[in-house]
Scaffold this motif. Sequence first.
Motif, PDB file in Angstrom:
ATOM      1  N   UNK A 121       0.936  -1.183  -0.057  1.00 29.91           N
ATOM      2  CA  UNK A 121      -0.037  -0.139  -0.063  1.00 29.91           C
ATOM      3  C   UNK A 121       0.930   1.166  -0.122  1.00 29.91           C
ATOM      4  N   UNK A 122       0.336   2.327   0.077  1.00 34.34           N
ATOM      5  CA  UNK A 122       1.134   3.563  -0.030  1.00 34.34           C
ATOM      6  C   UNK A 122       1.009   4.254   1.456  1.00 34.34           C
ATOM      7  N   UNK A 123       2.120   4.447   1.990  1.00 37.05           N
ATOM      8  CA  UNK A 123       2.131   5.269   3.288  1.00 37.05           C
ATOM      9  C   UNK A 123       2.287   6.662   3.107  1.00 37.05           C
ATOM     10  N   UNK A 124       1.305   7.348   3.668  1.00 36.44           N
ATOM     11  CA  UNK A 124       0.921   8.978   3.608  1.00 36.44           C
ATOM     12  C   UNK A 124       1.764   9.669   4.262  1.00 36.44           C
ATOM     13  N   UNK A 125       2.513  10.720   3.955  1.00 45.47           N
ATOM     14  CA  UNK A 125       3.200  11.664   4.607  1.00 45.47           C
ATOM     15  C   UNK A 125       2.883  13.136   4.061  1.00 45.47           C
ATOM     16  N   UNK A 126       2.594  13.761   5.058  1.00 50.39           N
ATOM     17  CA  UNK A 126       2.265  15.374   4.932  1.00 50.39           C
ATOM     18  C   UNK A 126       3.165  16.440   5.319  1.00 50.39           C
ATOM     19  N   UNK A 127       3.438  17.694   4.712  1.00 56.07           N
ATOM     20  CA  UNK A 127       4.061  18.435   5.507  1.00 56.07           C
ATOM     21  C   UNK A 127       3.912  19.759   5.091  1.00 56.07           C
ATOM     22  N   UNK A 183      -1.953   2.281  -4.537  1.00 55.54           N
ATOM     23  CA  UNK A 183      -0.569   1.941  -4.902  1.00 55.54           C
ATOM     24  C   UNK A 183      -0.568   1.753  -6.508  1.00 55.54           C
ATOM     25  N   UNK A 184       0.538   2.248  -7.014  1.00 56.17           N
ATOM     26  CA  UNK A 184       0.756   2.143  -8.404  1.00 56.17           C
ATOM     27  C   UNK A 184       0.750   0.635  -9.138  1.00 56.17           C
ATOM     28  N   UNK A 185       1.100  -0.319  -8.160  1.00 55.49           N
ATOM     29  CA  UNK A 185       1.176  -1.813  -8.438  1.00 55.49           C
ATOM     30  C   UNK A 185       0.936  -2.439  -7.395  1.00 55.49           C
ATOM     31  N   UNK A 186      -0.013  -3.357  -7.637  1.00 55.74           N
ATOM     32  CA  UNK A 186      -0.980  -3.993  -6.317  1.00 55.74           C
ATOM     33  C   UNK A 186       0.468  -4.908  -5.727  1.00 55.74           C
ATOM     34  N   UNK A 187       0.129  -4.782  -4.304  1.00 60.10           N
ATOM     35  CA  UNK A 187       0.973  -5.748  -3.663  1.00 60.10           C
ATOM     36  C   UNK A 187       2.342  -4.983  -3.247  1.00 60.10           C
ATOM     37  N   UNK A 188       2.617  -3.894  -3.863  1.00 62.70           N
ATOM     38  CA  UNK A 188       3.974  -3.041  -3.719  1.00 62.70           C
ATOM     39  C   UNK A 188       3.868  -2.273  -2.533  1.00 62.70           C
ATOM     40  N   UNK A 189       5.082  -2.055  -1.860  1.00 57.71           N
ATOM     41  CA  UNK A 189       5.203  -1.056  -0.596  1.00 57.71           C
ATOM     42  C   UNK A 189       5.469   0.324  -1.290  1.00 57.71           C
ATOM     43  N   UNK A 190       4.826   1.173  -1.001  1.00 58.90           N
ATOM     44  CA  UNK A 190       5.058   2.893  -1.671  1.00 58.90           C
ATOM     45  C   UNK A 190       4.945   3.670  -0.615  1.00 58.90           C
ATOM     46  N   UNK A 191       4.972   4.614  -1.211  1.00 63.06           N
ATOM     47  CA  UNK A 191       5.108   6.054  -0.165  1.00 63.06           C
ATOM     48  C   UNK A 191       4.717   7.491  -0.926  1.00 63.06           C
ATOM     49  N   UNK A 192       3.977   8.253  -0.162  1.00 68.41           N
ATOM     50  CA  UNK A 192       3.809   9.434  -0.889  1.00 68.41           C
ATOM     51  C   UNK A 192       3.998  10.671   0.091  1.00 68.41           C
ATOM     52  N   UNK A 193       4.579  11.835  -0.262  1.00 71.52           N
ATOM     53  CA  UNK A 193       4.994  12.968   0.309  1.00 71.52           C
ATOM     54  C   UNK A 193       4.266  13.944  -0.367  1.00 71.52           C
ATOM     55  N   UNK A 194       3.409  14.621   0.287  1.00 70.11           N
ATOM     56  CA  UNK A 194       2.505  15.408  -0.190  1.00 70.11           C
ATOM     57  C   UNK A 194       2.462  16.821   0.540  1.00 70.11           C
TER      58      UNK A 194
END
Length: 221
Positions: A121-127, A183-194
Amino acid sequence: MRALAGSVRGTGRAVVGVVWAFLVLVLWLWGGGAPGGAAGSSAPTTGDMAAVGRPPGVPMPAAHPPLTGARPQRVAVPALGISAPVVVRGLDARGAIDPPSYAAADRVGWYGAGARPGEPGAALFVGHVDTDTRPAVFYDLSTVRPGERIEVTDEDGRTTVFTVDDVRVLDRDRFDARLVYGPREAGRAELRLITCGGVFDRASGSYTANVVVSAYLTGAA
């Protein structure tokens, strides 16, 4: 600058179903001006930056298999000189992710009910991009480039390494929640900085866009 997304539940550590439509609304609200926010500062360079996708023909590292995630403690973007403590954030009264306060604009907020870095999935980070007096932790975020590293150190002392896949400056009226939160690809570990982007509109008291950096897990130490 307002905070990020709301009603992001941890079912399978991913955002699903009807939540997408709500996320679009909440991100629009994120750009709204807040008391003590960026009204007194000039617009950051993010306002004039175009989106930078994955460079054609440039090889990217293979994805690392997902890991058992742990609570993040620090996030670093070495190419930008960013090394910032992470604070766990929940939802505010409107259902949006509550960012760090303006007094703590050097910190990065992680949505604690979502994916942990390294998990599928996509871990979400904001700043914040700025305050009313100075640049904040993600002021230069739009200048990061595909292929550069994001490092997340967790409470177990492990560092997970993510490789930037693309950088987008998304107008609020063209925001695609599936692109950002899924996630861009199923089952992949992803991250977002926003963070906020575009230009600061003094009339509306808001930024016109959001900067979204997408990355995927490529290593761990």
